[in-house]
Design a protein around this motif. Sequence first.
Motif, PDB file in Angstrom:
ATOM      1  N   UNK A   1      -3.461   5.525  -9.289  1.00 51.83           N
ATOM      2  CA  UNK A   1      -2.887   4.336  -9.912  1.00 51.83           C
ATOM      3  C   UNK A   1      -3.947   3.385 -10.482  1.00 51.83           C
ATOM      4  N   UNK A   2      -3.525   2.731 -11.565  1.00 51.97           N
ATOM      5  CA  UNK A   2      -4.281   1.611 -12.136  1.00 51.97           C
ATOM      6  C   UNK A   2      -3.458   0.360 -11.848  1.00 51.97           C
ATOM      7  N   UNK A   3      -4.038  -0.561 -11.074  1.00 52.91           N
ATOM      8  CA  UNK A   3      -3.310  -1.722 -10.585  1.00 52.91           C
ATOM      9  C   UNK A   3      -3.813  -2.991 -11.253  1.00 52.91           C
ATOM     10  N   UNK A   4      -2.889  -3.845 -11.647  1.00 54.77           N
ATOM     11  CA  UNK A   4      -3.207  -5.178 -12.163  1.00 54.77           C
ATOM     12  C   UNK A   4      -2.602  -6.202 -11.218  1.00 54.77           C
ATOM     13  N   UNK A   5      -3.437  -7.080 -10.672  1.00 52.73           N
ATOM     14  CA  UNK A   5      -2.946  -8.171  -9.837  1.00 52.73           C
ATOM     15  C   UNK A   5      -3.073  -9.483 -10.598  1.00 52.73           C
TER      16      UNK A   5
ATOM     17  N   UNK B   1      -6.470   3.078  -4.580  1.00 54.13           N
ATOM     18  CA  UNK B   1      -6.117   3.371  -5.975  1.00 54.13           C
ATOM     19  C   UNK B   1      -7.365   3.756  -6.778  1.00 54.13           C
ATOM     20  N   UNK B   2      -7.127   4.173  -8.023  1.00 53.41           N
ATOM     21  CA  UNK B   2      -8.242   4.565  -8.883  1.00 53.41           C
ATOM     22  C   UNK B   2      -8.944   3.356  -9.488  1.00 53.41           C
ATOM     23  N   UNK B   3      -8.161   2.404 -10.008  1.00 51.35           N
ATOM     24  CA  UNK B   3      -8.716   1.205 -10.638  1.00 51.35           C
ATOM     25  C   UNK B   3      -7.893  -0.004 -10.220  1.00 51.35           C
TER      26      UNK B   3
ATOM     27  N   UNK C   1      -1.449   0.387 -17.156  1.00 51.50           N
ATOM     28  CA  UNK C   1      -1.308   0.066 -15.732  1.00 51.50           C
ATOM     29  C   UNK C   1      -0.112   0.820 -15.158  1.00 51.50           C
ATOM     30  N   UNK C   2      -0.180   1.090 -13.866  1.00 54.70           N
ATOM     31  CA  UNK C   2       0.910   1.764 -13.169  1.00 54.70           C
ATOM     32  C   UNK C   2       1.641   0.833 -12.210  1.00 54.70           C
TER      33      UNK C   2
ATOM     34  N   UNK D   1       0.830  -1.212   0.000  1.00 52.27           N
ATOM     35  CA  UNK D   1       0.000   0.000   0.000  1.00 52.27           C
ATOM     36  C   UNK D   1       0.862   1.260   0.000  1.00 52.27           C
ATOM     37  N   UNK D   2       2.038   1.190   0.587  1.00 53.70           N
ATOM     38  CA  UNK D   2       2.907   2.370   0.653  1.00 53.70           C
ATOM     39  C   UNK D   2       3.403   2.807  -0.718  1.00 53.70           C
ATOM     40  N   UNK D   3       3.351   1.926  -1.708  1.00 58.65           N
ATOM     41  CA  UNK D   3       3.781   2.267  -3.064  1.00 58.65           C
ATOM     42  C   UNK D   3       2.617   2.674  -3.970  1.00 58.65           C
ATOM     43  N   UNK D   4       1.394   2.607  -3.466  1.00 58.06           N
ATOM     44  CA  UNK D   4       0.232   2.900  -4.291  1.00 58.06           C
ATOM     45  C   UNK D   4      -0.183   4.361  -4.169  1.00 58.06           C
TER      46      UNK D   4
END
Length: 210
Positions: free
Chosen positions: A41-45, A61-63, A106-107, A34-37
């Motif tokens: 940001x748009x995150x892909x897991x 995050x945003x997405x 993605x970010x 979470x500290x890097x988000x």
Amino acid sequence: MTDTARFWDRSAKKYASAPIKDIPAYEYTLDRTRSYLMPTDRVLELGCGTGSTGLLLAGAVAQYHGTDISPEMIRIARDKAAAEAVDNITFTAATAQEGMVAAGPVDVVLALNLLHLLRDVEDLFNRIHAALPPGGHFISKTVCLAEPSIGVRRFAFRAMIPLMRLVRLAPFVRSFRFDGLENSIEAAGFEVIETSTGPAMSRYIVARKR
């Protein structure tokens, strides 16, 4: 459907209901990630399982988009997102490589407890690097059964896996060393900026695209 997808489909309900074995270690991973988000940001897991981690991180995050090879895992993840009314998270059934091909901008890319289950991580690292903008983050946590610093217990785990696979109680598992995994990530064009070692023979790595 592949054998791997069938294996995780069969395991999905038990996986979803199983309690977290080491809550402090899990919360540490969440906090560091979470500290890097950023809120934009748009995150892909990749390998999101039943979506528990995504649902905890989506508010930062945003997405947030999660993919998993198991359609049943994804069905459970979607049900959980609907029940919790989290509206900025989506889920798709896909392999890690398929997820990268289909991903939009993605970010941050996450692969938590996934890489040791894949045969061709080097290709995946290249795909992740290509998808991220300069300065984008790739964050992973990986069981490393070949790591010497773990001690002799790694031999017992490595010996058990082939036997368990014969009776369909375990998936494919690749044995990594910490340095080998980090070197492969760096070879794809990343700079490793943070590492830590978890109690379950795992390595947490934060890498930034150069």
